[in-house]
Enzyme design. Structure first.
Site, mmCIF file in Angstrom:
data_model
loop_
_atom_site.group_PDB
_atom_site.id
_atom_site.type_symbol
_atom_site.label_atom_id
_atom_site.label_comp_id
_atom_site.label_asym_id
_atom_site.label_seq_id
_atom_site.Cartn_x
_atom_site.Cartn_y
_atom_site.Cartn_z
ATOM 1 N N ASP A 1 -23.335 -35.409 -26.453
ATOM 2 C CA ASP A 1 -24.691 -35.415 -25.906
ATOM 3 C C ASP A 1 -25.233 -36.792 -25.538
ATOM 4 O OD1 ASP A 1 -25.404 -32.656 -25.847
ATOM 5 O OD2 ASP A 1 -25.476 -32.667 -28.032
ATOM 6 N N ASP B 1 -23.031 -27.360 -21.595
ATOM 7 C CA ASP B 1 -24.152 -28.305 -21.671
ATOM 8 C C ASP B 1 -23.721 -29.718 -21.262
ATOM 9 O OD1 ASP B 1 -24.115 -26.105 -23.459
ATOM 10 O OD2 ASP B 1 -25.713 -26.937 -24.699
HETATM 11 N N1 GLY Z 1 -27.503 -28.629 -25.741
HETATM 12 C C1 GLY Z 1 -27.951 -27.788 -26.780
HETATM 13 C C2 GLY Z 1 -28.937 -26.787 -26.341
HETATM 14 O O1 GLY Z 1 -29.166 -26.607 -25.145
HETATM 15 O O2 GLY Z 1 -29.518 -26.152 -27.210
#
Ligand code: GLY
Length: 394
Positions: free
Chosen positions: A103, A167
């Site tokens: 992330d 994601d």
């Molecule tokens: N990237 C984690 C979420 O969208 O909850």
């Protein structure tokens, strides 16, 4: 304007609505600066944001909100608060605190990279480039000459080592940008392979998507899809689909690979064609719809920002563009009229009814800082042409 006796909303009225929504957010954000102090909002419980140290995947969104507010208003109070968040991100990188996950792009695109884009600060640029190097540590070579970015866990984590996640598409712009800045192609090459692997394996034939997918760590041979936050392994988690819509459009911007734009458009159509009556998504497209099925307004906010990105790549007369423009206007109006906290001066969040992790029991019907960020980004793009911080400005 009147057509067949029906009063149409004019572009000017729509823009005024967007500006009104932005102004409401500006005053809430000033109050939030005082409320949050040096902590970072995540998602809410009982309409109060859970405030954390800079230790989660969501911390960049608060920074991004502050930068957007500053760009729009030029008010130094937002600047000071935004710079404070970047100092915190510098410390986090120096200490390598909780950065062992994919992330990194969410965190550093909206904080350090945003600061560099807006102010030209060289040390912020260097911080964002150092973050790109941290993200590259997630790269795993496979012996077919390819590789992937591992979502979570340590390299030797038996369960997690072969997993990629949709994601991650929003983390790739940091890598594309790092190649532009440094002239070193390694970041862009990794990002493009990851985007293509995501396109091939996480997007299904009907344009729905898996949330995550496992590969054999050595050979890279596909094993199968699995969910983390969705209804079940075969379902389509709404926010995952939203990450695909926006993420593939951004990969198209950086690479010019038409397959990425096509995939983004197809995923957007799937999303838009599976919405309930009020045009804001349930939390999973396969969750049985009932009166008490949770929505995820954050997924709709991400798709709204993503549609603005898609539209920016289409010719004015393209029928797809006209369809996406119409659907975008409908979604934004529903978010503003039915989900926003406009007029509730005490509210901390901007959008109600976001969901973080329904089956996990975490904030299933609450404010989410990423929903607030993307809602504001969409408003800024539409009303003011301020595009957010996924890519640099020409
Ligand atoms: N990237 C984690 C979420 O969208 O909850």
């Amino acid at each position: 304007m009147s057509t067949n006796g029906v009063q149409q909303t004019t572009d000017m009225q729509v823009n005024e609505l967007y500006i009104q929504a932005i102004e409401d957010i500006l005053s809430k954000t000033l109050m939030n600066i005082d409320r949050f102090e040096t902590r970072f909002p995540h998602a809410s419980i009982d309409e109060k944001y859970i405030l954390n140290d800079n230790d989660d995947w969501t911390n960049g969104f608060w920074s991004g909100i502050l930068w957007l507010c500053y760009e729009y208003s030029q008010d130094e109070r937002y600047l000071k608060a935004a710079e404070g968040t970047v100092a915190s991100f510098r410390q986090r990188l120096d200490q390598q605190f909780n950065l062992d996950h994919h992330d990194i792009g969410f965190l550093y695109s909206l904080s350090a990279k945003a600061q560099w884009i807006i102010t030209g600060d060289e040390s912020a640029r260097e911080l964002a480039l150092a973050a790109a190097d941290v993200l590259m540590k997630r790269w795993r070579n496979t012996n077919d000459g390819s590789g992937y970015i591992q979502a979570w866990g340590a390299k030797d984590n038996e369960h997690e080592a072969g997993r990629i996640i949709i994601d991650c598409l929003l983390n790739l712009p940091l890598l594309y940008w790092a190649s532009e800045q440094t002239g070193d192609p390694k970041y862009r090459e990794a990002a493009e392979i990851q985007a293509e692997r995501t396109r091939r394996y996480l997007v299904r034939g009907d344009d729905s998507s898996y949330h995550t997918f496992f590969f054999d760590v050595q050979t890279g041979i596909p094993i199968g899809g699995a969910t983390h936050q969705g209804y079940n392994n075969g379902s389509t988690w709404t926010r995952g689909q939203a990450w695909g819509v926006y993420g593939f459009a951004l990969s198209y911007r950086y690479t010019g690979n038409a397959a990425f734009l096509e995939t983004s458009k197809r995923m957007a159509r799937y999303f838009l064609e599976h919405l309930p009556e009020d045009s804001v998504a349930y939390w999973d497209f396969n969750a049985p719809p009932a009166d008490d099925t949770y929505r995820d307004s954050s997924a709709s906010a991400i798709v709204a920002a993503g549609l603005v990105e898609i539209i920016s790549h289409l010719d004015a007369a393209d029928p797809d563009r006209l369809y996406f423009e119409e659907m975008l206007a409908i979604s934004m109006q529903s978010l503003i009229n039915n989900y926003a906290t406009i007029g509730d001066d005490a509210a901390e969040g901007f959008l109600k009814h976001g969901s973080y992790h329904v089956l996990g029991g975490f904030s299933p019907d609450d404010y989410t800082i990423w929903g607030d960020y993307y809602y504001l980004e969409a408003l800024m793009r539409l009303a003011k042409g301020i595009p957010g911080y996924w890519y640099g400005r020409k």
